[in-house]
Design an enzyme around this catalytic site. Structure first.
Site, mmCIF file in Angstrom:
data_model
loop_
_atom_site.group_PDB
_atom_site.id
_atom_site.type_symbol
_atom_site.label_atom_id
_atom_site.label_comp_id
_atom_site.label_asym_id
_atom_site.label_seq_id
_atom_site.Cartn_x
_atom_site.Cartn_y
_atom_site.Cartn_z
ATOM 1 C CG ASP A 80 -1.418 -5.669 -0.039
ATOM 2 O OD1 ASP A 80 -1.020 -5.515 0.935
ATOM 3 O OD2 ASP A 80 -1.737 -4.874 -0.883
ATOM 4 C CE LYS A 133 1.531 -3.846 6.719
ATOM 5 N NZ LYS A 133 1.333 -3.647 4.984
ATOM 6 C CD GLU A 161 3.559 -3.560 1.985
ATOM 7 O OE1 GLU A 161 3.579 -2.490 1.734
ATOM 8 O OE2 GLU A 161 2.725 -4.036 2.899
ATOM 9 C CG ASP A 221 2.531 1.820 -1.155
ATOM 10 O OD1 ASP A 221 1.492 2.275 -1.008
ATOM 11 O OD2 ASP A 221 2.692 0.563 -0.660
HETATM 12 P P1 ADP Z 1 -3.358 0.683 2.538
HETATM 13 O O1 ADP Z 1 -2.214 0.499 1.632
HETATM 14 O O2 ADP Z 1 -2.946 1.450 3.843
HETATM 15 O O3 ADP Z 1 -3.877 -0.512 2.836
HETATM 16 P P2 ADP Z 1 -4.711 1.466 0.010
HETATM 17 O O4 ADP Z 1 -3.443 1.260 -0.945
HETATM 18 O O5 ADP Z 1 -5.853 0.301 0.193
HETATM 19 O O6 ADP Z 1 -4.152 1.587 1.566
HETATM 20 O O7 ADP Z 1 -5.282 2.852 -0.117
HETATM 21 C C1 ADP Z 1 -6.249 3.413 0.706
HETATM 22 C C2 ADP Z 1 -6.450 4.772 0.268
HETATM 23 O O8 ADP Z 1 -6.736 5.078 -1.026
HETATM 24 C C3 ADP Z 1 -7.680 5.531 0.857
HETATM 25 O O9 ADP Z 1 -7.226 6.835 1.450
HETATM 26 C C4 ADP Z 1 -8.604 5.835 -0.130
HETATM 27 O O10 ADP Z 1 -9.525 6.890 -0.029
HETATM 28 C C5 ADP Z 1 -7.635 5.993 -1.249
HETATM 29 N N1 ADP Z 1 -8.498 5.787 -2.687
HETATM 30 C C6 ADP Z 1 -9.158 4.648 -2.898
HETATM 31 N N2 ADP Z 1 -9.649 4.622 -4.191
HETATM 32 C C7 ADP Z 1 -9.268 6.195 -4.569
HETATM 33 C C8 ADP Z 1 -9.644 6.831 -5.454
HETATM 34 N N3 ADP Z 1 -10.447 6.315 -6.816
HETATM 35 N N4 ADP Z 1 -9.420 8.066 -5.832
HETATM 36 C C9 ADP Z 1 -8.414 8.598 -4.703
HETATM 37 N N5 ADP Z 1 -8.319 7.973 -3.710
HETATM 38 C C10 ADP Z 1 -8.644 6.632 -3.695
HETATM 39 MG MG MG Z 2 -0.721 -0.933 0.847
#
Ligand code: ADP
Ligand code: MG
Length: 625
Positions: A25, A87, A186, A208
């Site tokens: 991913d 990205k 995805e 998502d």
């Molecule tokens: P991306 O798809 O953009 O790479 P992610 O799916 O990794 O992003 O998500 C990142 C986001 O998830 C960030 O804004 C982070 O603050 C939030 N996040 C991660 N863990 C938690 C949690 N336990 N509670 C709330 N938000 C969270």
């Molecule tokens: Mg993502």
């Protein structure tokens, strides 16, 4: 594409014969790698036990490159040499990036190849190279954990990624020394992770919400086959906005609005993000801050958090509505809602999404890792380790693909939302007598005029036999492969002359541009039909005038001066009105010219028949009938 190994039904391949495959991913905020081991897909952590690799790359003065958590610390101290969220730049030209980002986050440099580079102290790098650095770390991590070289990987991409973005992702994989078995959408990966492919049919919504982006995809499952029906989203909405909303509230509550200090802002955002995360398991939390040796403390309840986040969560429901409408499915038809992305950990998000879809969303698999897990399952199958057989995944073309035809009109060959892989062909012909080459212009978009669509590629078919206009038969084939990449070929049927191109579009299209193009096509539908009619009349007028000129050059002597005058006047009038924008007037002028030339046409026909019959006798012709 990988060949599928065949093994006896029910007899799984022996462990030492297993091909090591992984799913990656490649995320905007975080990236991760997963693999199927002993029949179970799991995320592969680094030696410290971290599963998530922040998608951040730091380029140091001594030319060394650091990826992940170690690079994050440079984001504030050395921002120009620390690349994050790369990205966003994949498959994009500098113009695209400038249109979206102002001021630019990095020192971009224009290049000849349309792939812009970012200037860093360790040299200039493209988005593909930055992504390749991230992929290399994941490759290394996988090979260390699994103990051998990877035979292939599946990399996931957003469902709305266009051709240029997919190509760039594949190139990054190649550059990292990976054998990319397939790019996988995805949302499809998330659905696979939940084993939804094991069912026979259903409509699945994949919600998502990541760090900076929101995507909603509507998938249809039919006999174990997935099809992406529609996608929508918001490219500037995610967990970062949650953090900002909380930070603003803290500042207002503590009267800290005046402080513009950058490091205090960072402290504030960090505290907000932490509070948000704590509140997924607690009902209240204390936020603590320090500025100029002064300590601040503030209580945030779950109730208050919900109130702060509600407007943002509500903003995600509009694209949901749009995606359902695009997919032409009713809310009641949705059989499962899959949650993806770190921000779906927020309880209020789950609650509101559940309310909207009128069903509990699926949250059992960690929303950060669910996409990588699905990719690992798919990679395992593609590498030939899964005796149960091949899983067929179908995706769609996000915007219609077509060709420019006469009058700068677009002829759509593959309409938007057609499932891929797909091949479609259409026959075209020459416009001019004796035309021996044809220029082929491939465009993408929903509008009727070429100028309103995006130009993907041009190539030409040469060596067409010089024939009368309209008699050459040129077959143009569009093929979109399983990765969403387009190949266009053209072939003149009578001679077999062929030419083709693999489209590696030089200019990417941002997702908001895709959205805008779709909205425009709806808003301008009426206008477009009118423009199309006008263009068609103009093309027809030009054809008639050209044919008339040729006929007059050959047989002008059949006419009296008076007759010739009448035809010339009508032709001049047609030429004049065809430059205007009144399609009715052009049509009328064409009819008037037809009437004026009627006698001339009849006389020419007579004369041609006489010419053709010269040297033959009438019986000979009769015998043929
Ligand atoms: P991306 O798809 O953009 O790479 P992610 O799916 O990794 O992003 O998500 C990142 C986001 O998830 C960030 O804004 C982070 O603050 C939030 N996040 C991660 N863990 C938690 C949690 N336990 N509670 C709330 N938000 C969270
Ligand atoms: Mg993502």
């Amino acid at each position: 594409m990988a060949l599928i190994q065949i093994s006896e039904p029910g007899q799984s391949t022996k462990p030492h014969e297993r091909k090591l495959a992984a799913g990656i991913d490649l995320g905007t905020t975080n990236s991760l790698v997963a693999s199927v081991r002993s029949g179970q897909a799991s995320v592969l952590p680094d030696i410290d036990g971290n599963e998530l690799l922040p998608s951040v790359v730091h380029y140091a003065k001594d030319n060394s490159v650091v990826v992940g958590q170690d690079a994050v610390q440079y984001k504030i101290s050395d921002p120009h040499n620390t690349i994050s969220s790369v990205k966003r730049y994949m498959g994009r030209s500098l113009q695209d990036i400038k249109a979206k980002e102002s001021p630019l986050h990095y020192n971009f440099i224009e290049t000849d190849s349309a792939v812009p580079r970012i200037h860093t102290q360790a040299g200039d790098v493209s988005a593909i190279e930055v992504s390749a650095e991230i992929l290399s770390v994941l490759k290394q991590r996988a090979e260390q954990t699994l103990g051998d070289e990877l035979t292939g990987v599946v990399i996931t991409v957003p469902a709305y990624f266009d051709d240029a973005q997919r190509q760039a992702t594949k190139d990054a994989g190649k550059l990292a020394g990976l054998n990319v078995l397939r790019l996988l959408n995805e949302p499809t990966a998330a659905a696979v992770a939940y084993g939804l492919d094991k069912g026979s049919e259903g409509i699945i919504a994949v919600y998502d919400l990541g760090g900076g982006t929101f995507d909603i995809s509507i998938l249809r499952l039919n006999n174990g086959v997935f099809e992406v029906l529609a996608t929508a989203g918001d490219t500037a909405l995610g967990g970062d906005d949650f953090d900002h909303a909380i930070a603003e509230w803290i500042k207002a509550e503590l009267n800290l609005n005046e402080i513009a200090d950058k490091s205090f802002q960072n402290q504030l955002i960090k505290a907000a993000c932490q509070a948000k995360q704590v509140l997924t398991t607690e009902s209240a939390t204390t936020i603590e801050l320090e500025y100029n040796s002064k300590k601040y403390s503030l209580e945030l309840s779950l109730e208050k958090l919900n109130e702060l986040l509600d407007p943002l969560i509500k903003k995600t429901l509009m694209p949901c509505r749009r995606a359902l409408r695009d997919a032409q499915v009713e809310l009641e038809d949705v059989t499962a809602v899959v949650m993806v992305g770190g921000s779906t950990r927020v309880l209020r998000v789950r609650e509101k999404v559940g309310e909207y879809f009128q069903r509990d969303p699926m949250v059992d698999i960690n929303p950060d890792t669910v996409v990588a897990i699905g990719a690992a399952i798919q990679a395992d199958i593609l590498a030939g380790n899964n005796a149960e057989g091949e899983l067929l995944l179908l995706d769609v073309v996000p915007l219609s693909l077509g060709l420019e035809t006469m009058g700068e009109l677009v002829e759509k060959i593959i309409p938007r939302n057609t499932t891929i892989p797909v091949a479609r062909a259409q026959e075209f012909t020459t416009y001019k007598d004796g035309q021996t080459a044809m220029s082929i212009h491939v465009v993408q978009g929903e509008r009727e005029l070429v100028s309103d669509c995006r130009s993907l590629a041009r190539f030409s078919l040469k060596g067409i036999p010089p024939l009368v206009a309209g008699s050459a038969r040129i077959r143009v084939t569009f093929e979109v492969d399983a990765d969403g990449l387009l190949h266009v070929s053209a072939r003149e049927e009578t001679t077999g002359v062929e030419s083709g191109i693999e489209v590696k579009p030089s200019y990417g299209l941002t997702d908001s541009e895709i959205e805008k193009m779709l909205i425009d096509s709806m808003e301008h539908a009426e206008e477009d039909v009118a423009a199309r009619m006008l263009h068609e009349q103009q093309v027809e007028a030009a054809r008639v005038l050209e044919a008339l000129a040729a006929a007059l050059a050959d047989d002008g002597d059949m006419l009296t001066a008076d007759e010739r005058d009448k035809i010339d006047t009508a032709a001049a009038h047609l030429l004049e009105v065809s430059k205007g924008n009144d399609d009715r007037a052009i049509k009328n002028a064409m009819q008037a010219l037809d009437a004026a030339a009627e006698e001339f046409v009849a006389r020419r026909m007579d004369s041609n028949i006489k010419k053709a019959m010269a040297g033959h006798n009438v019986d000979e012709f009769d015998a043929k009938h």
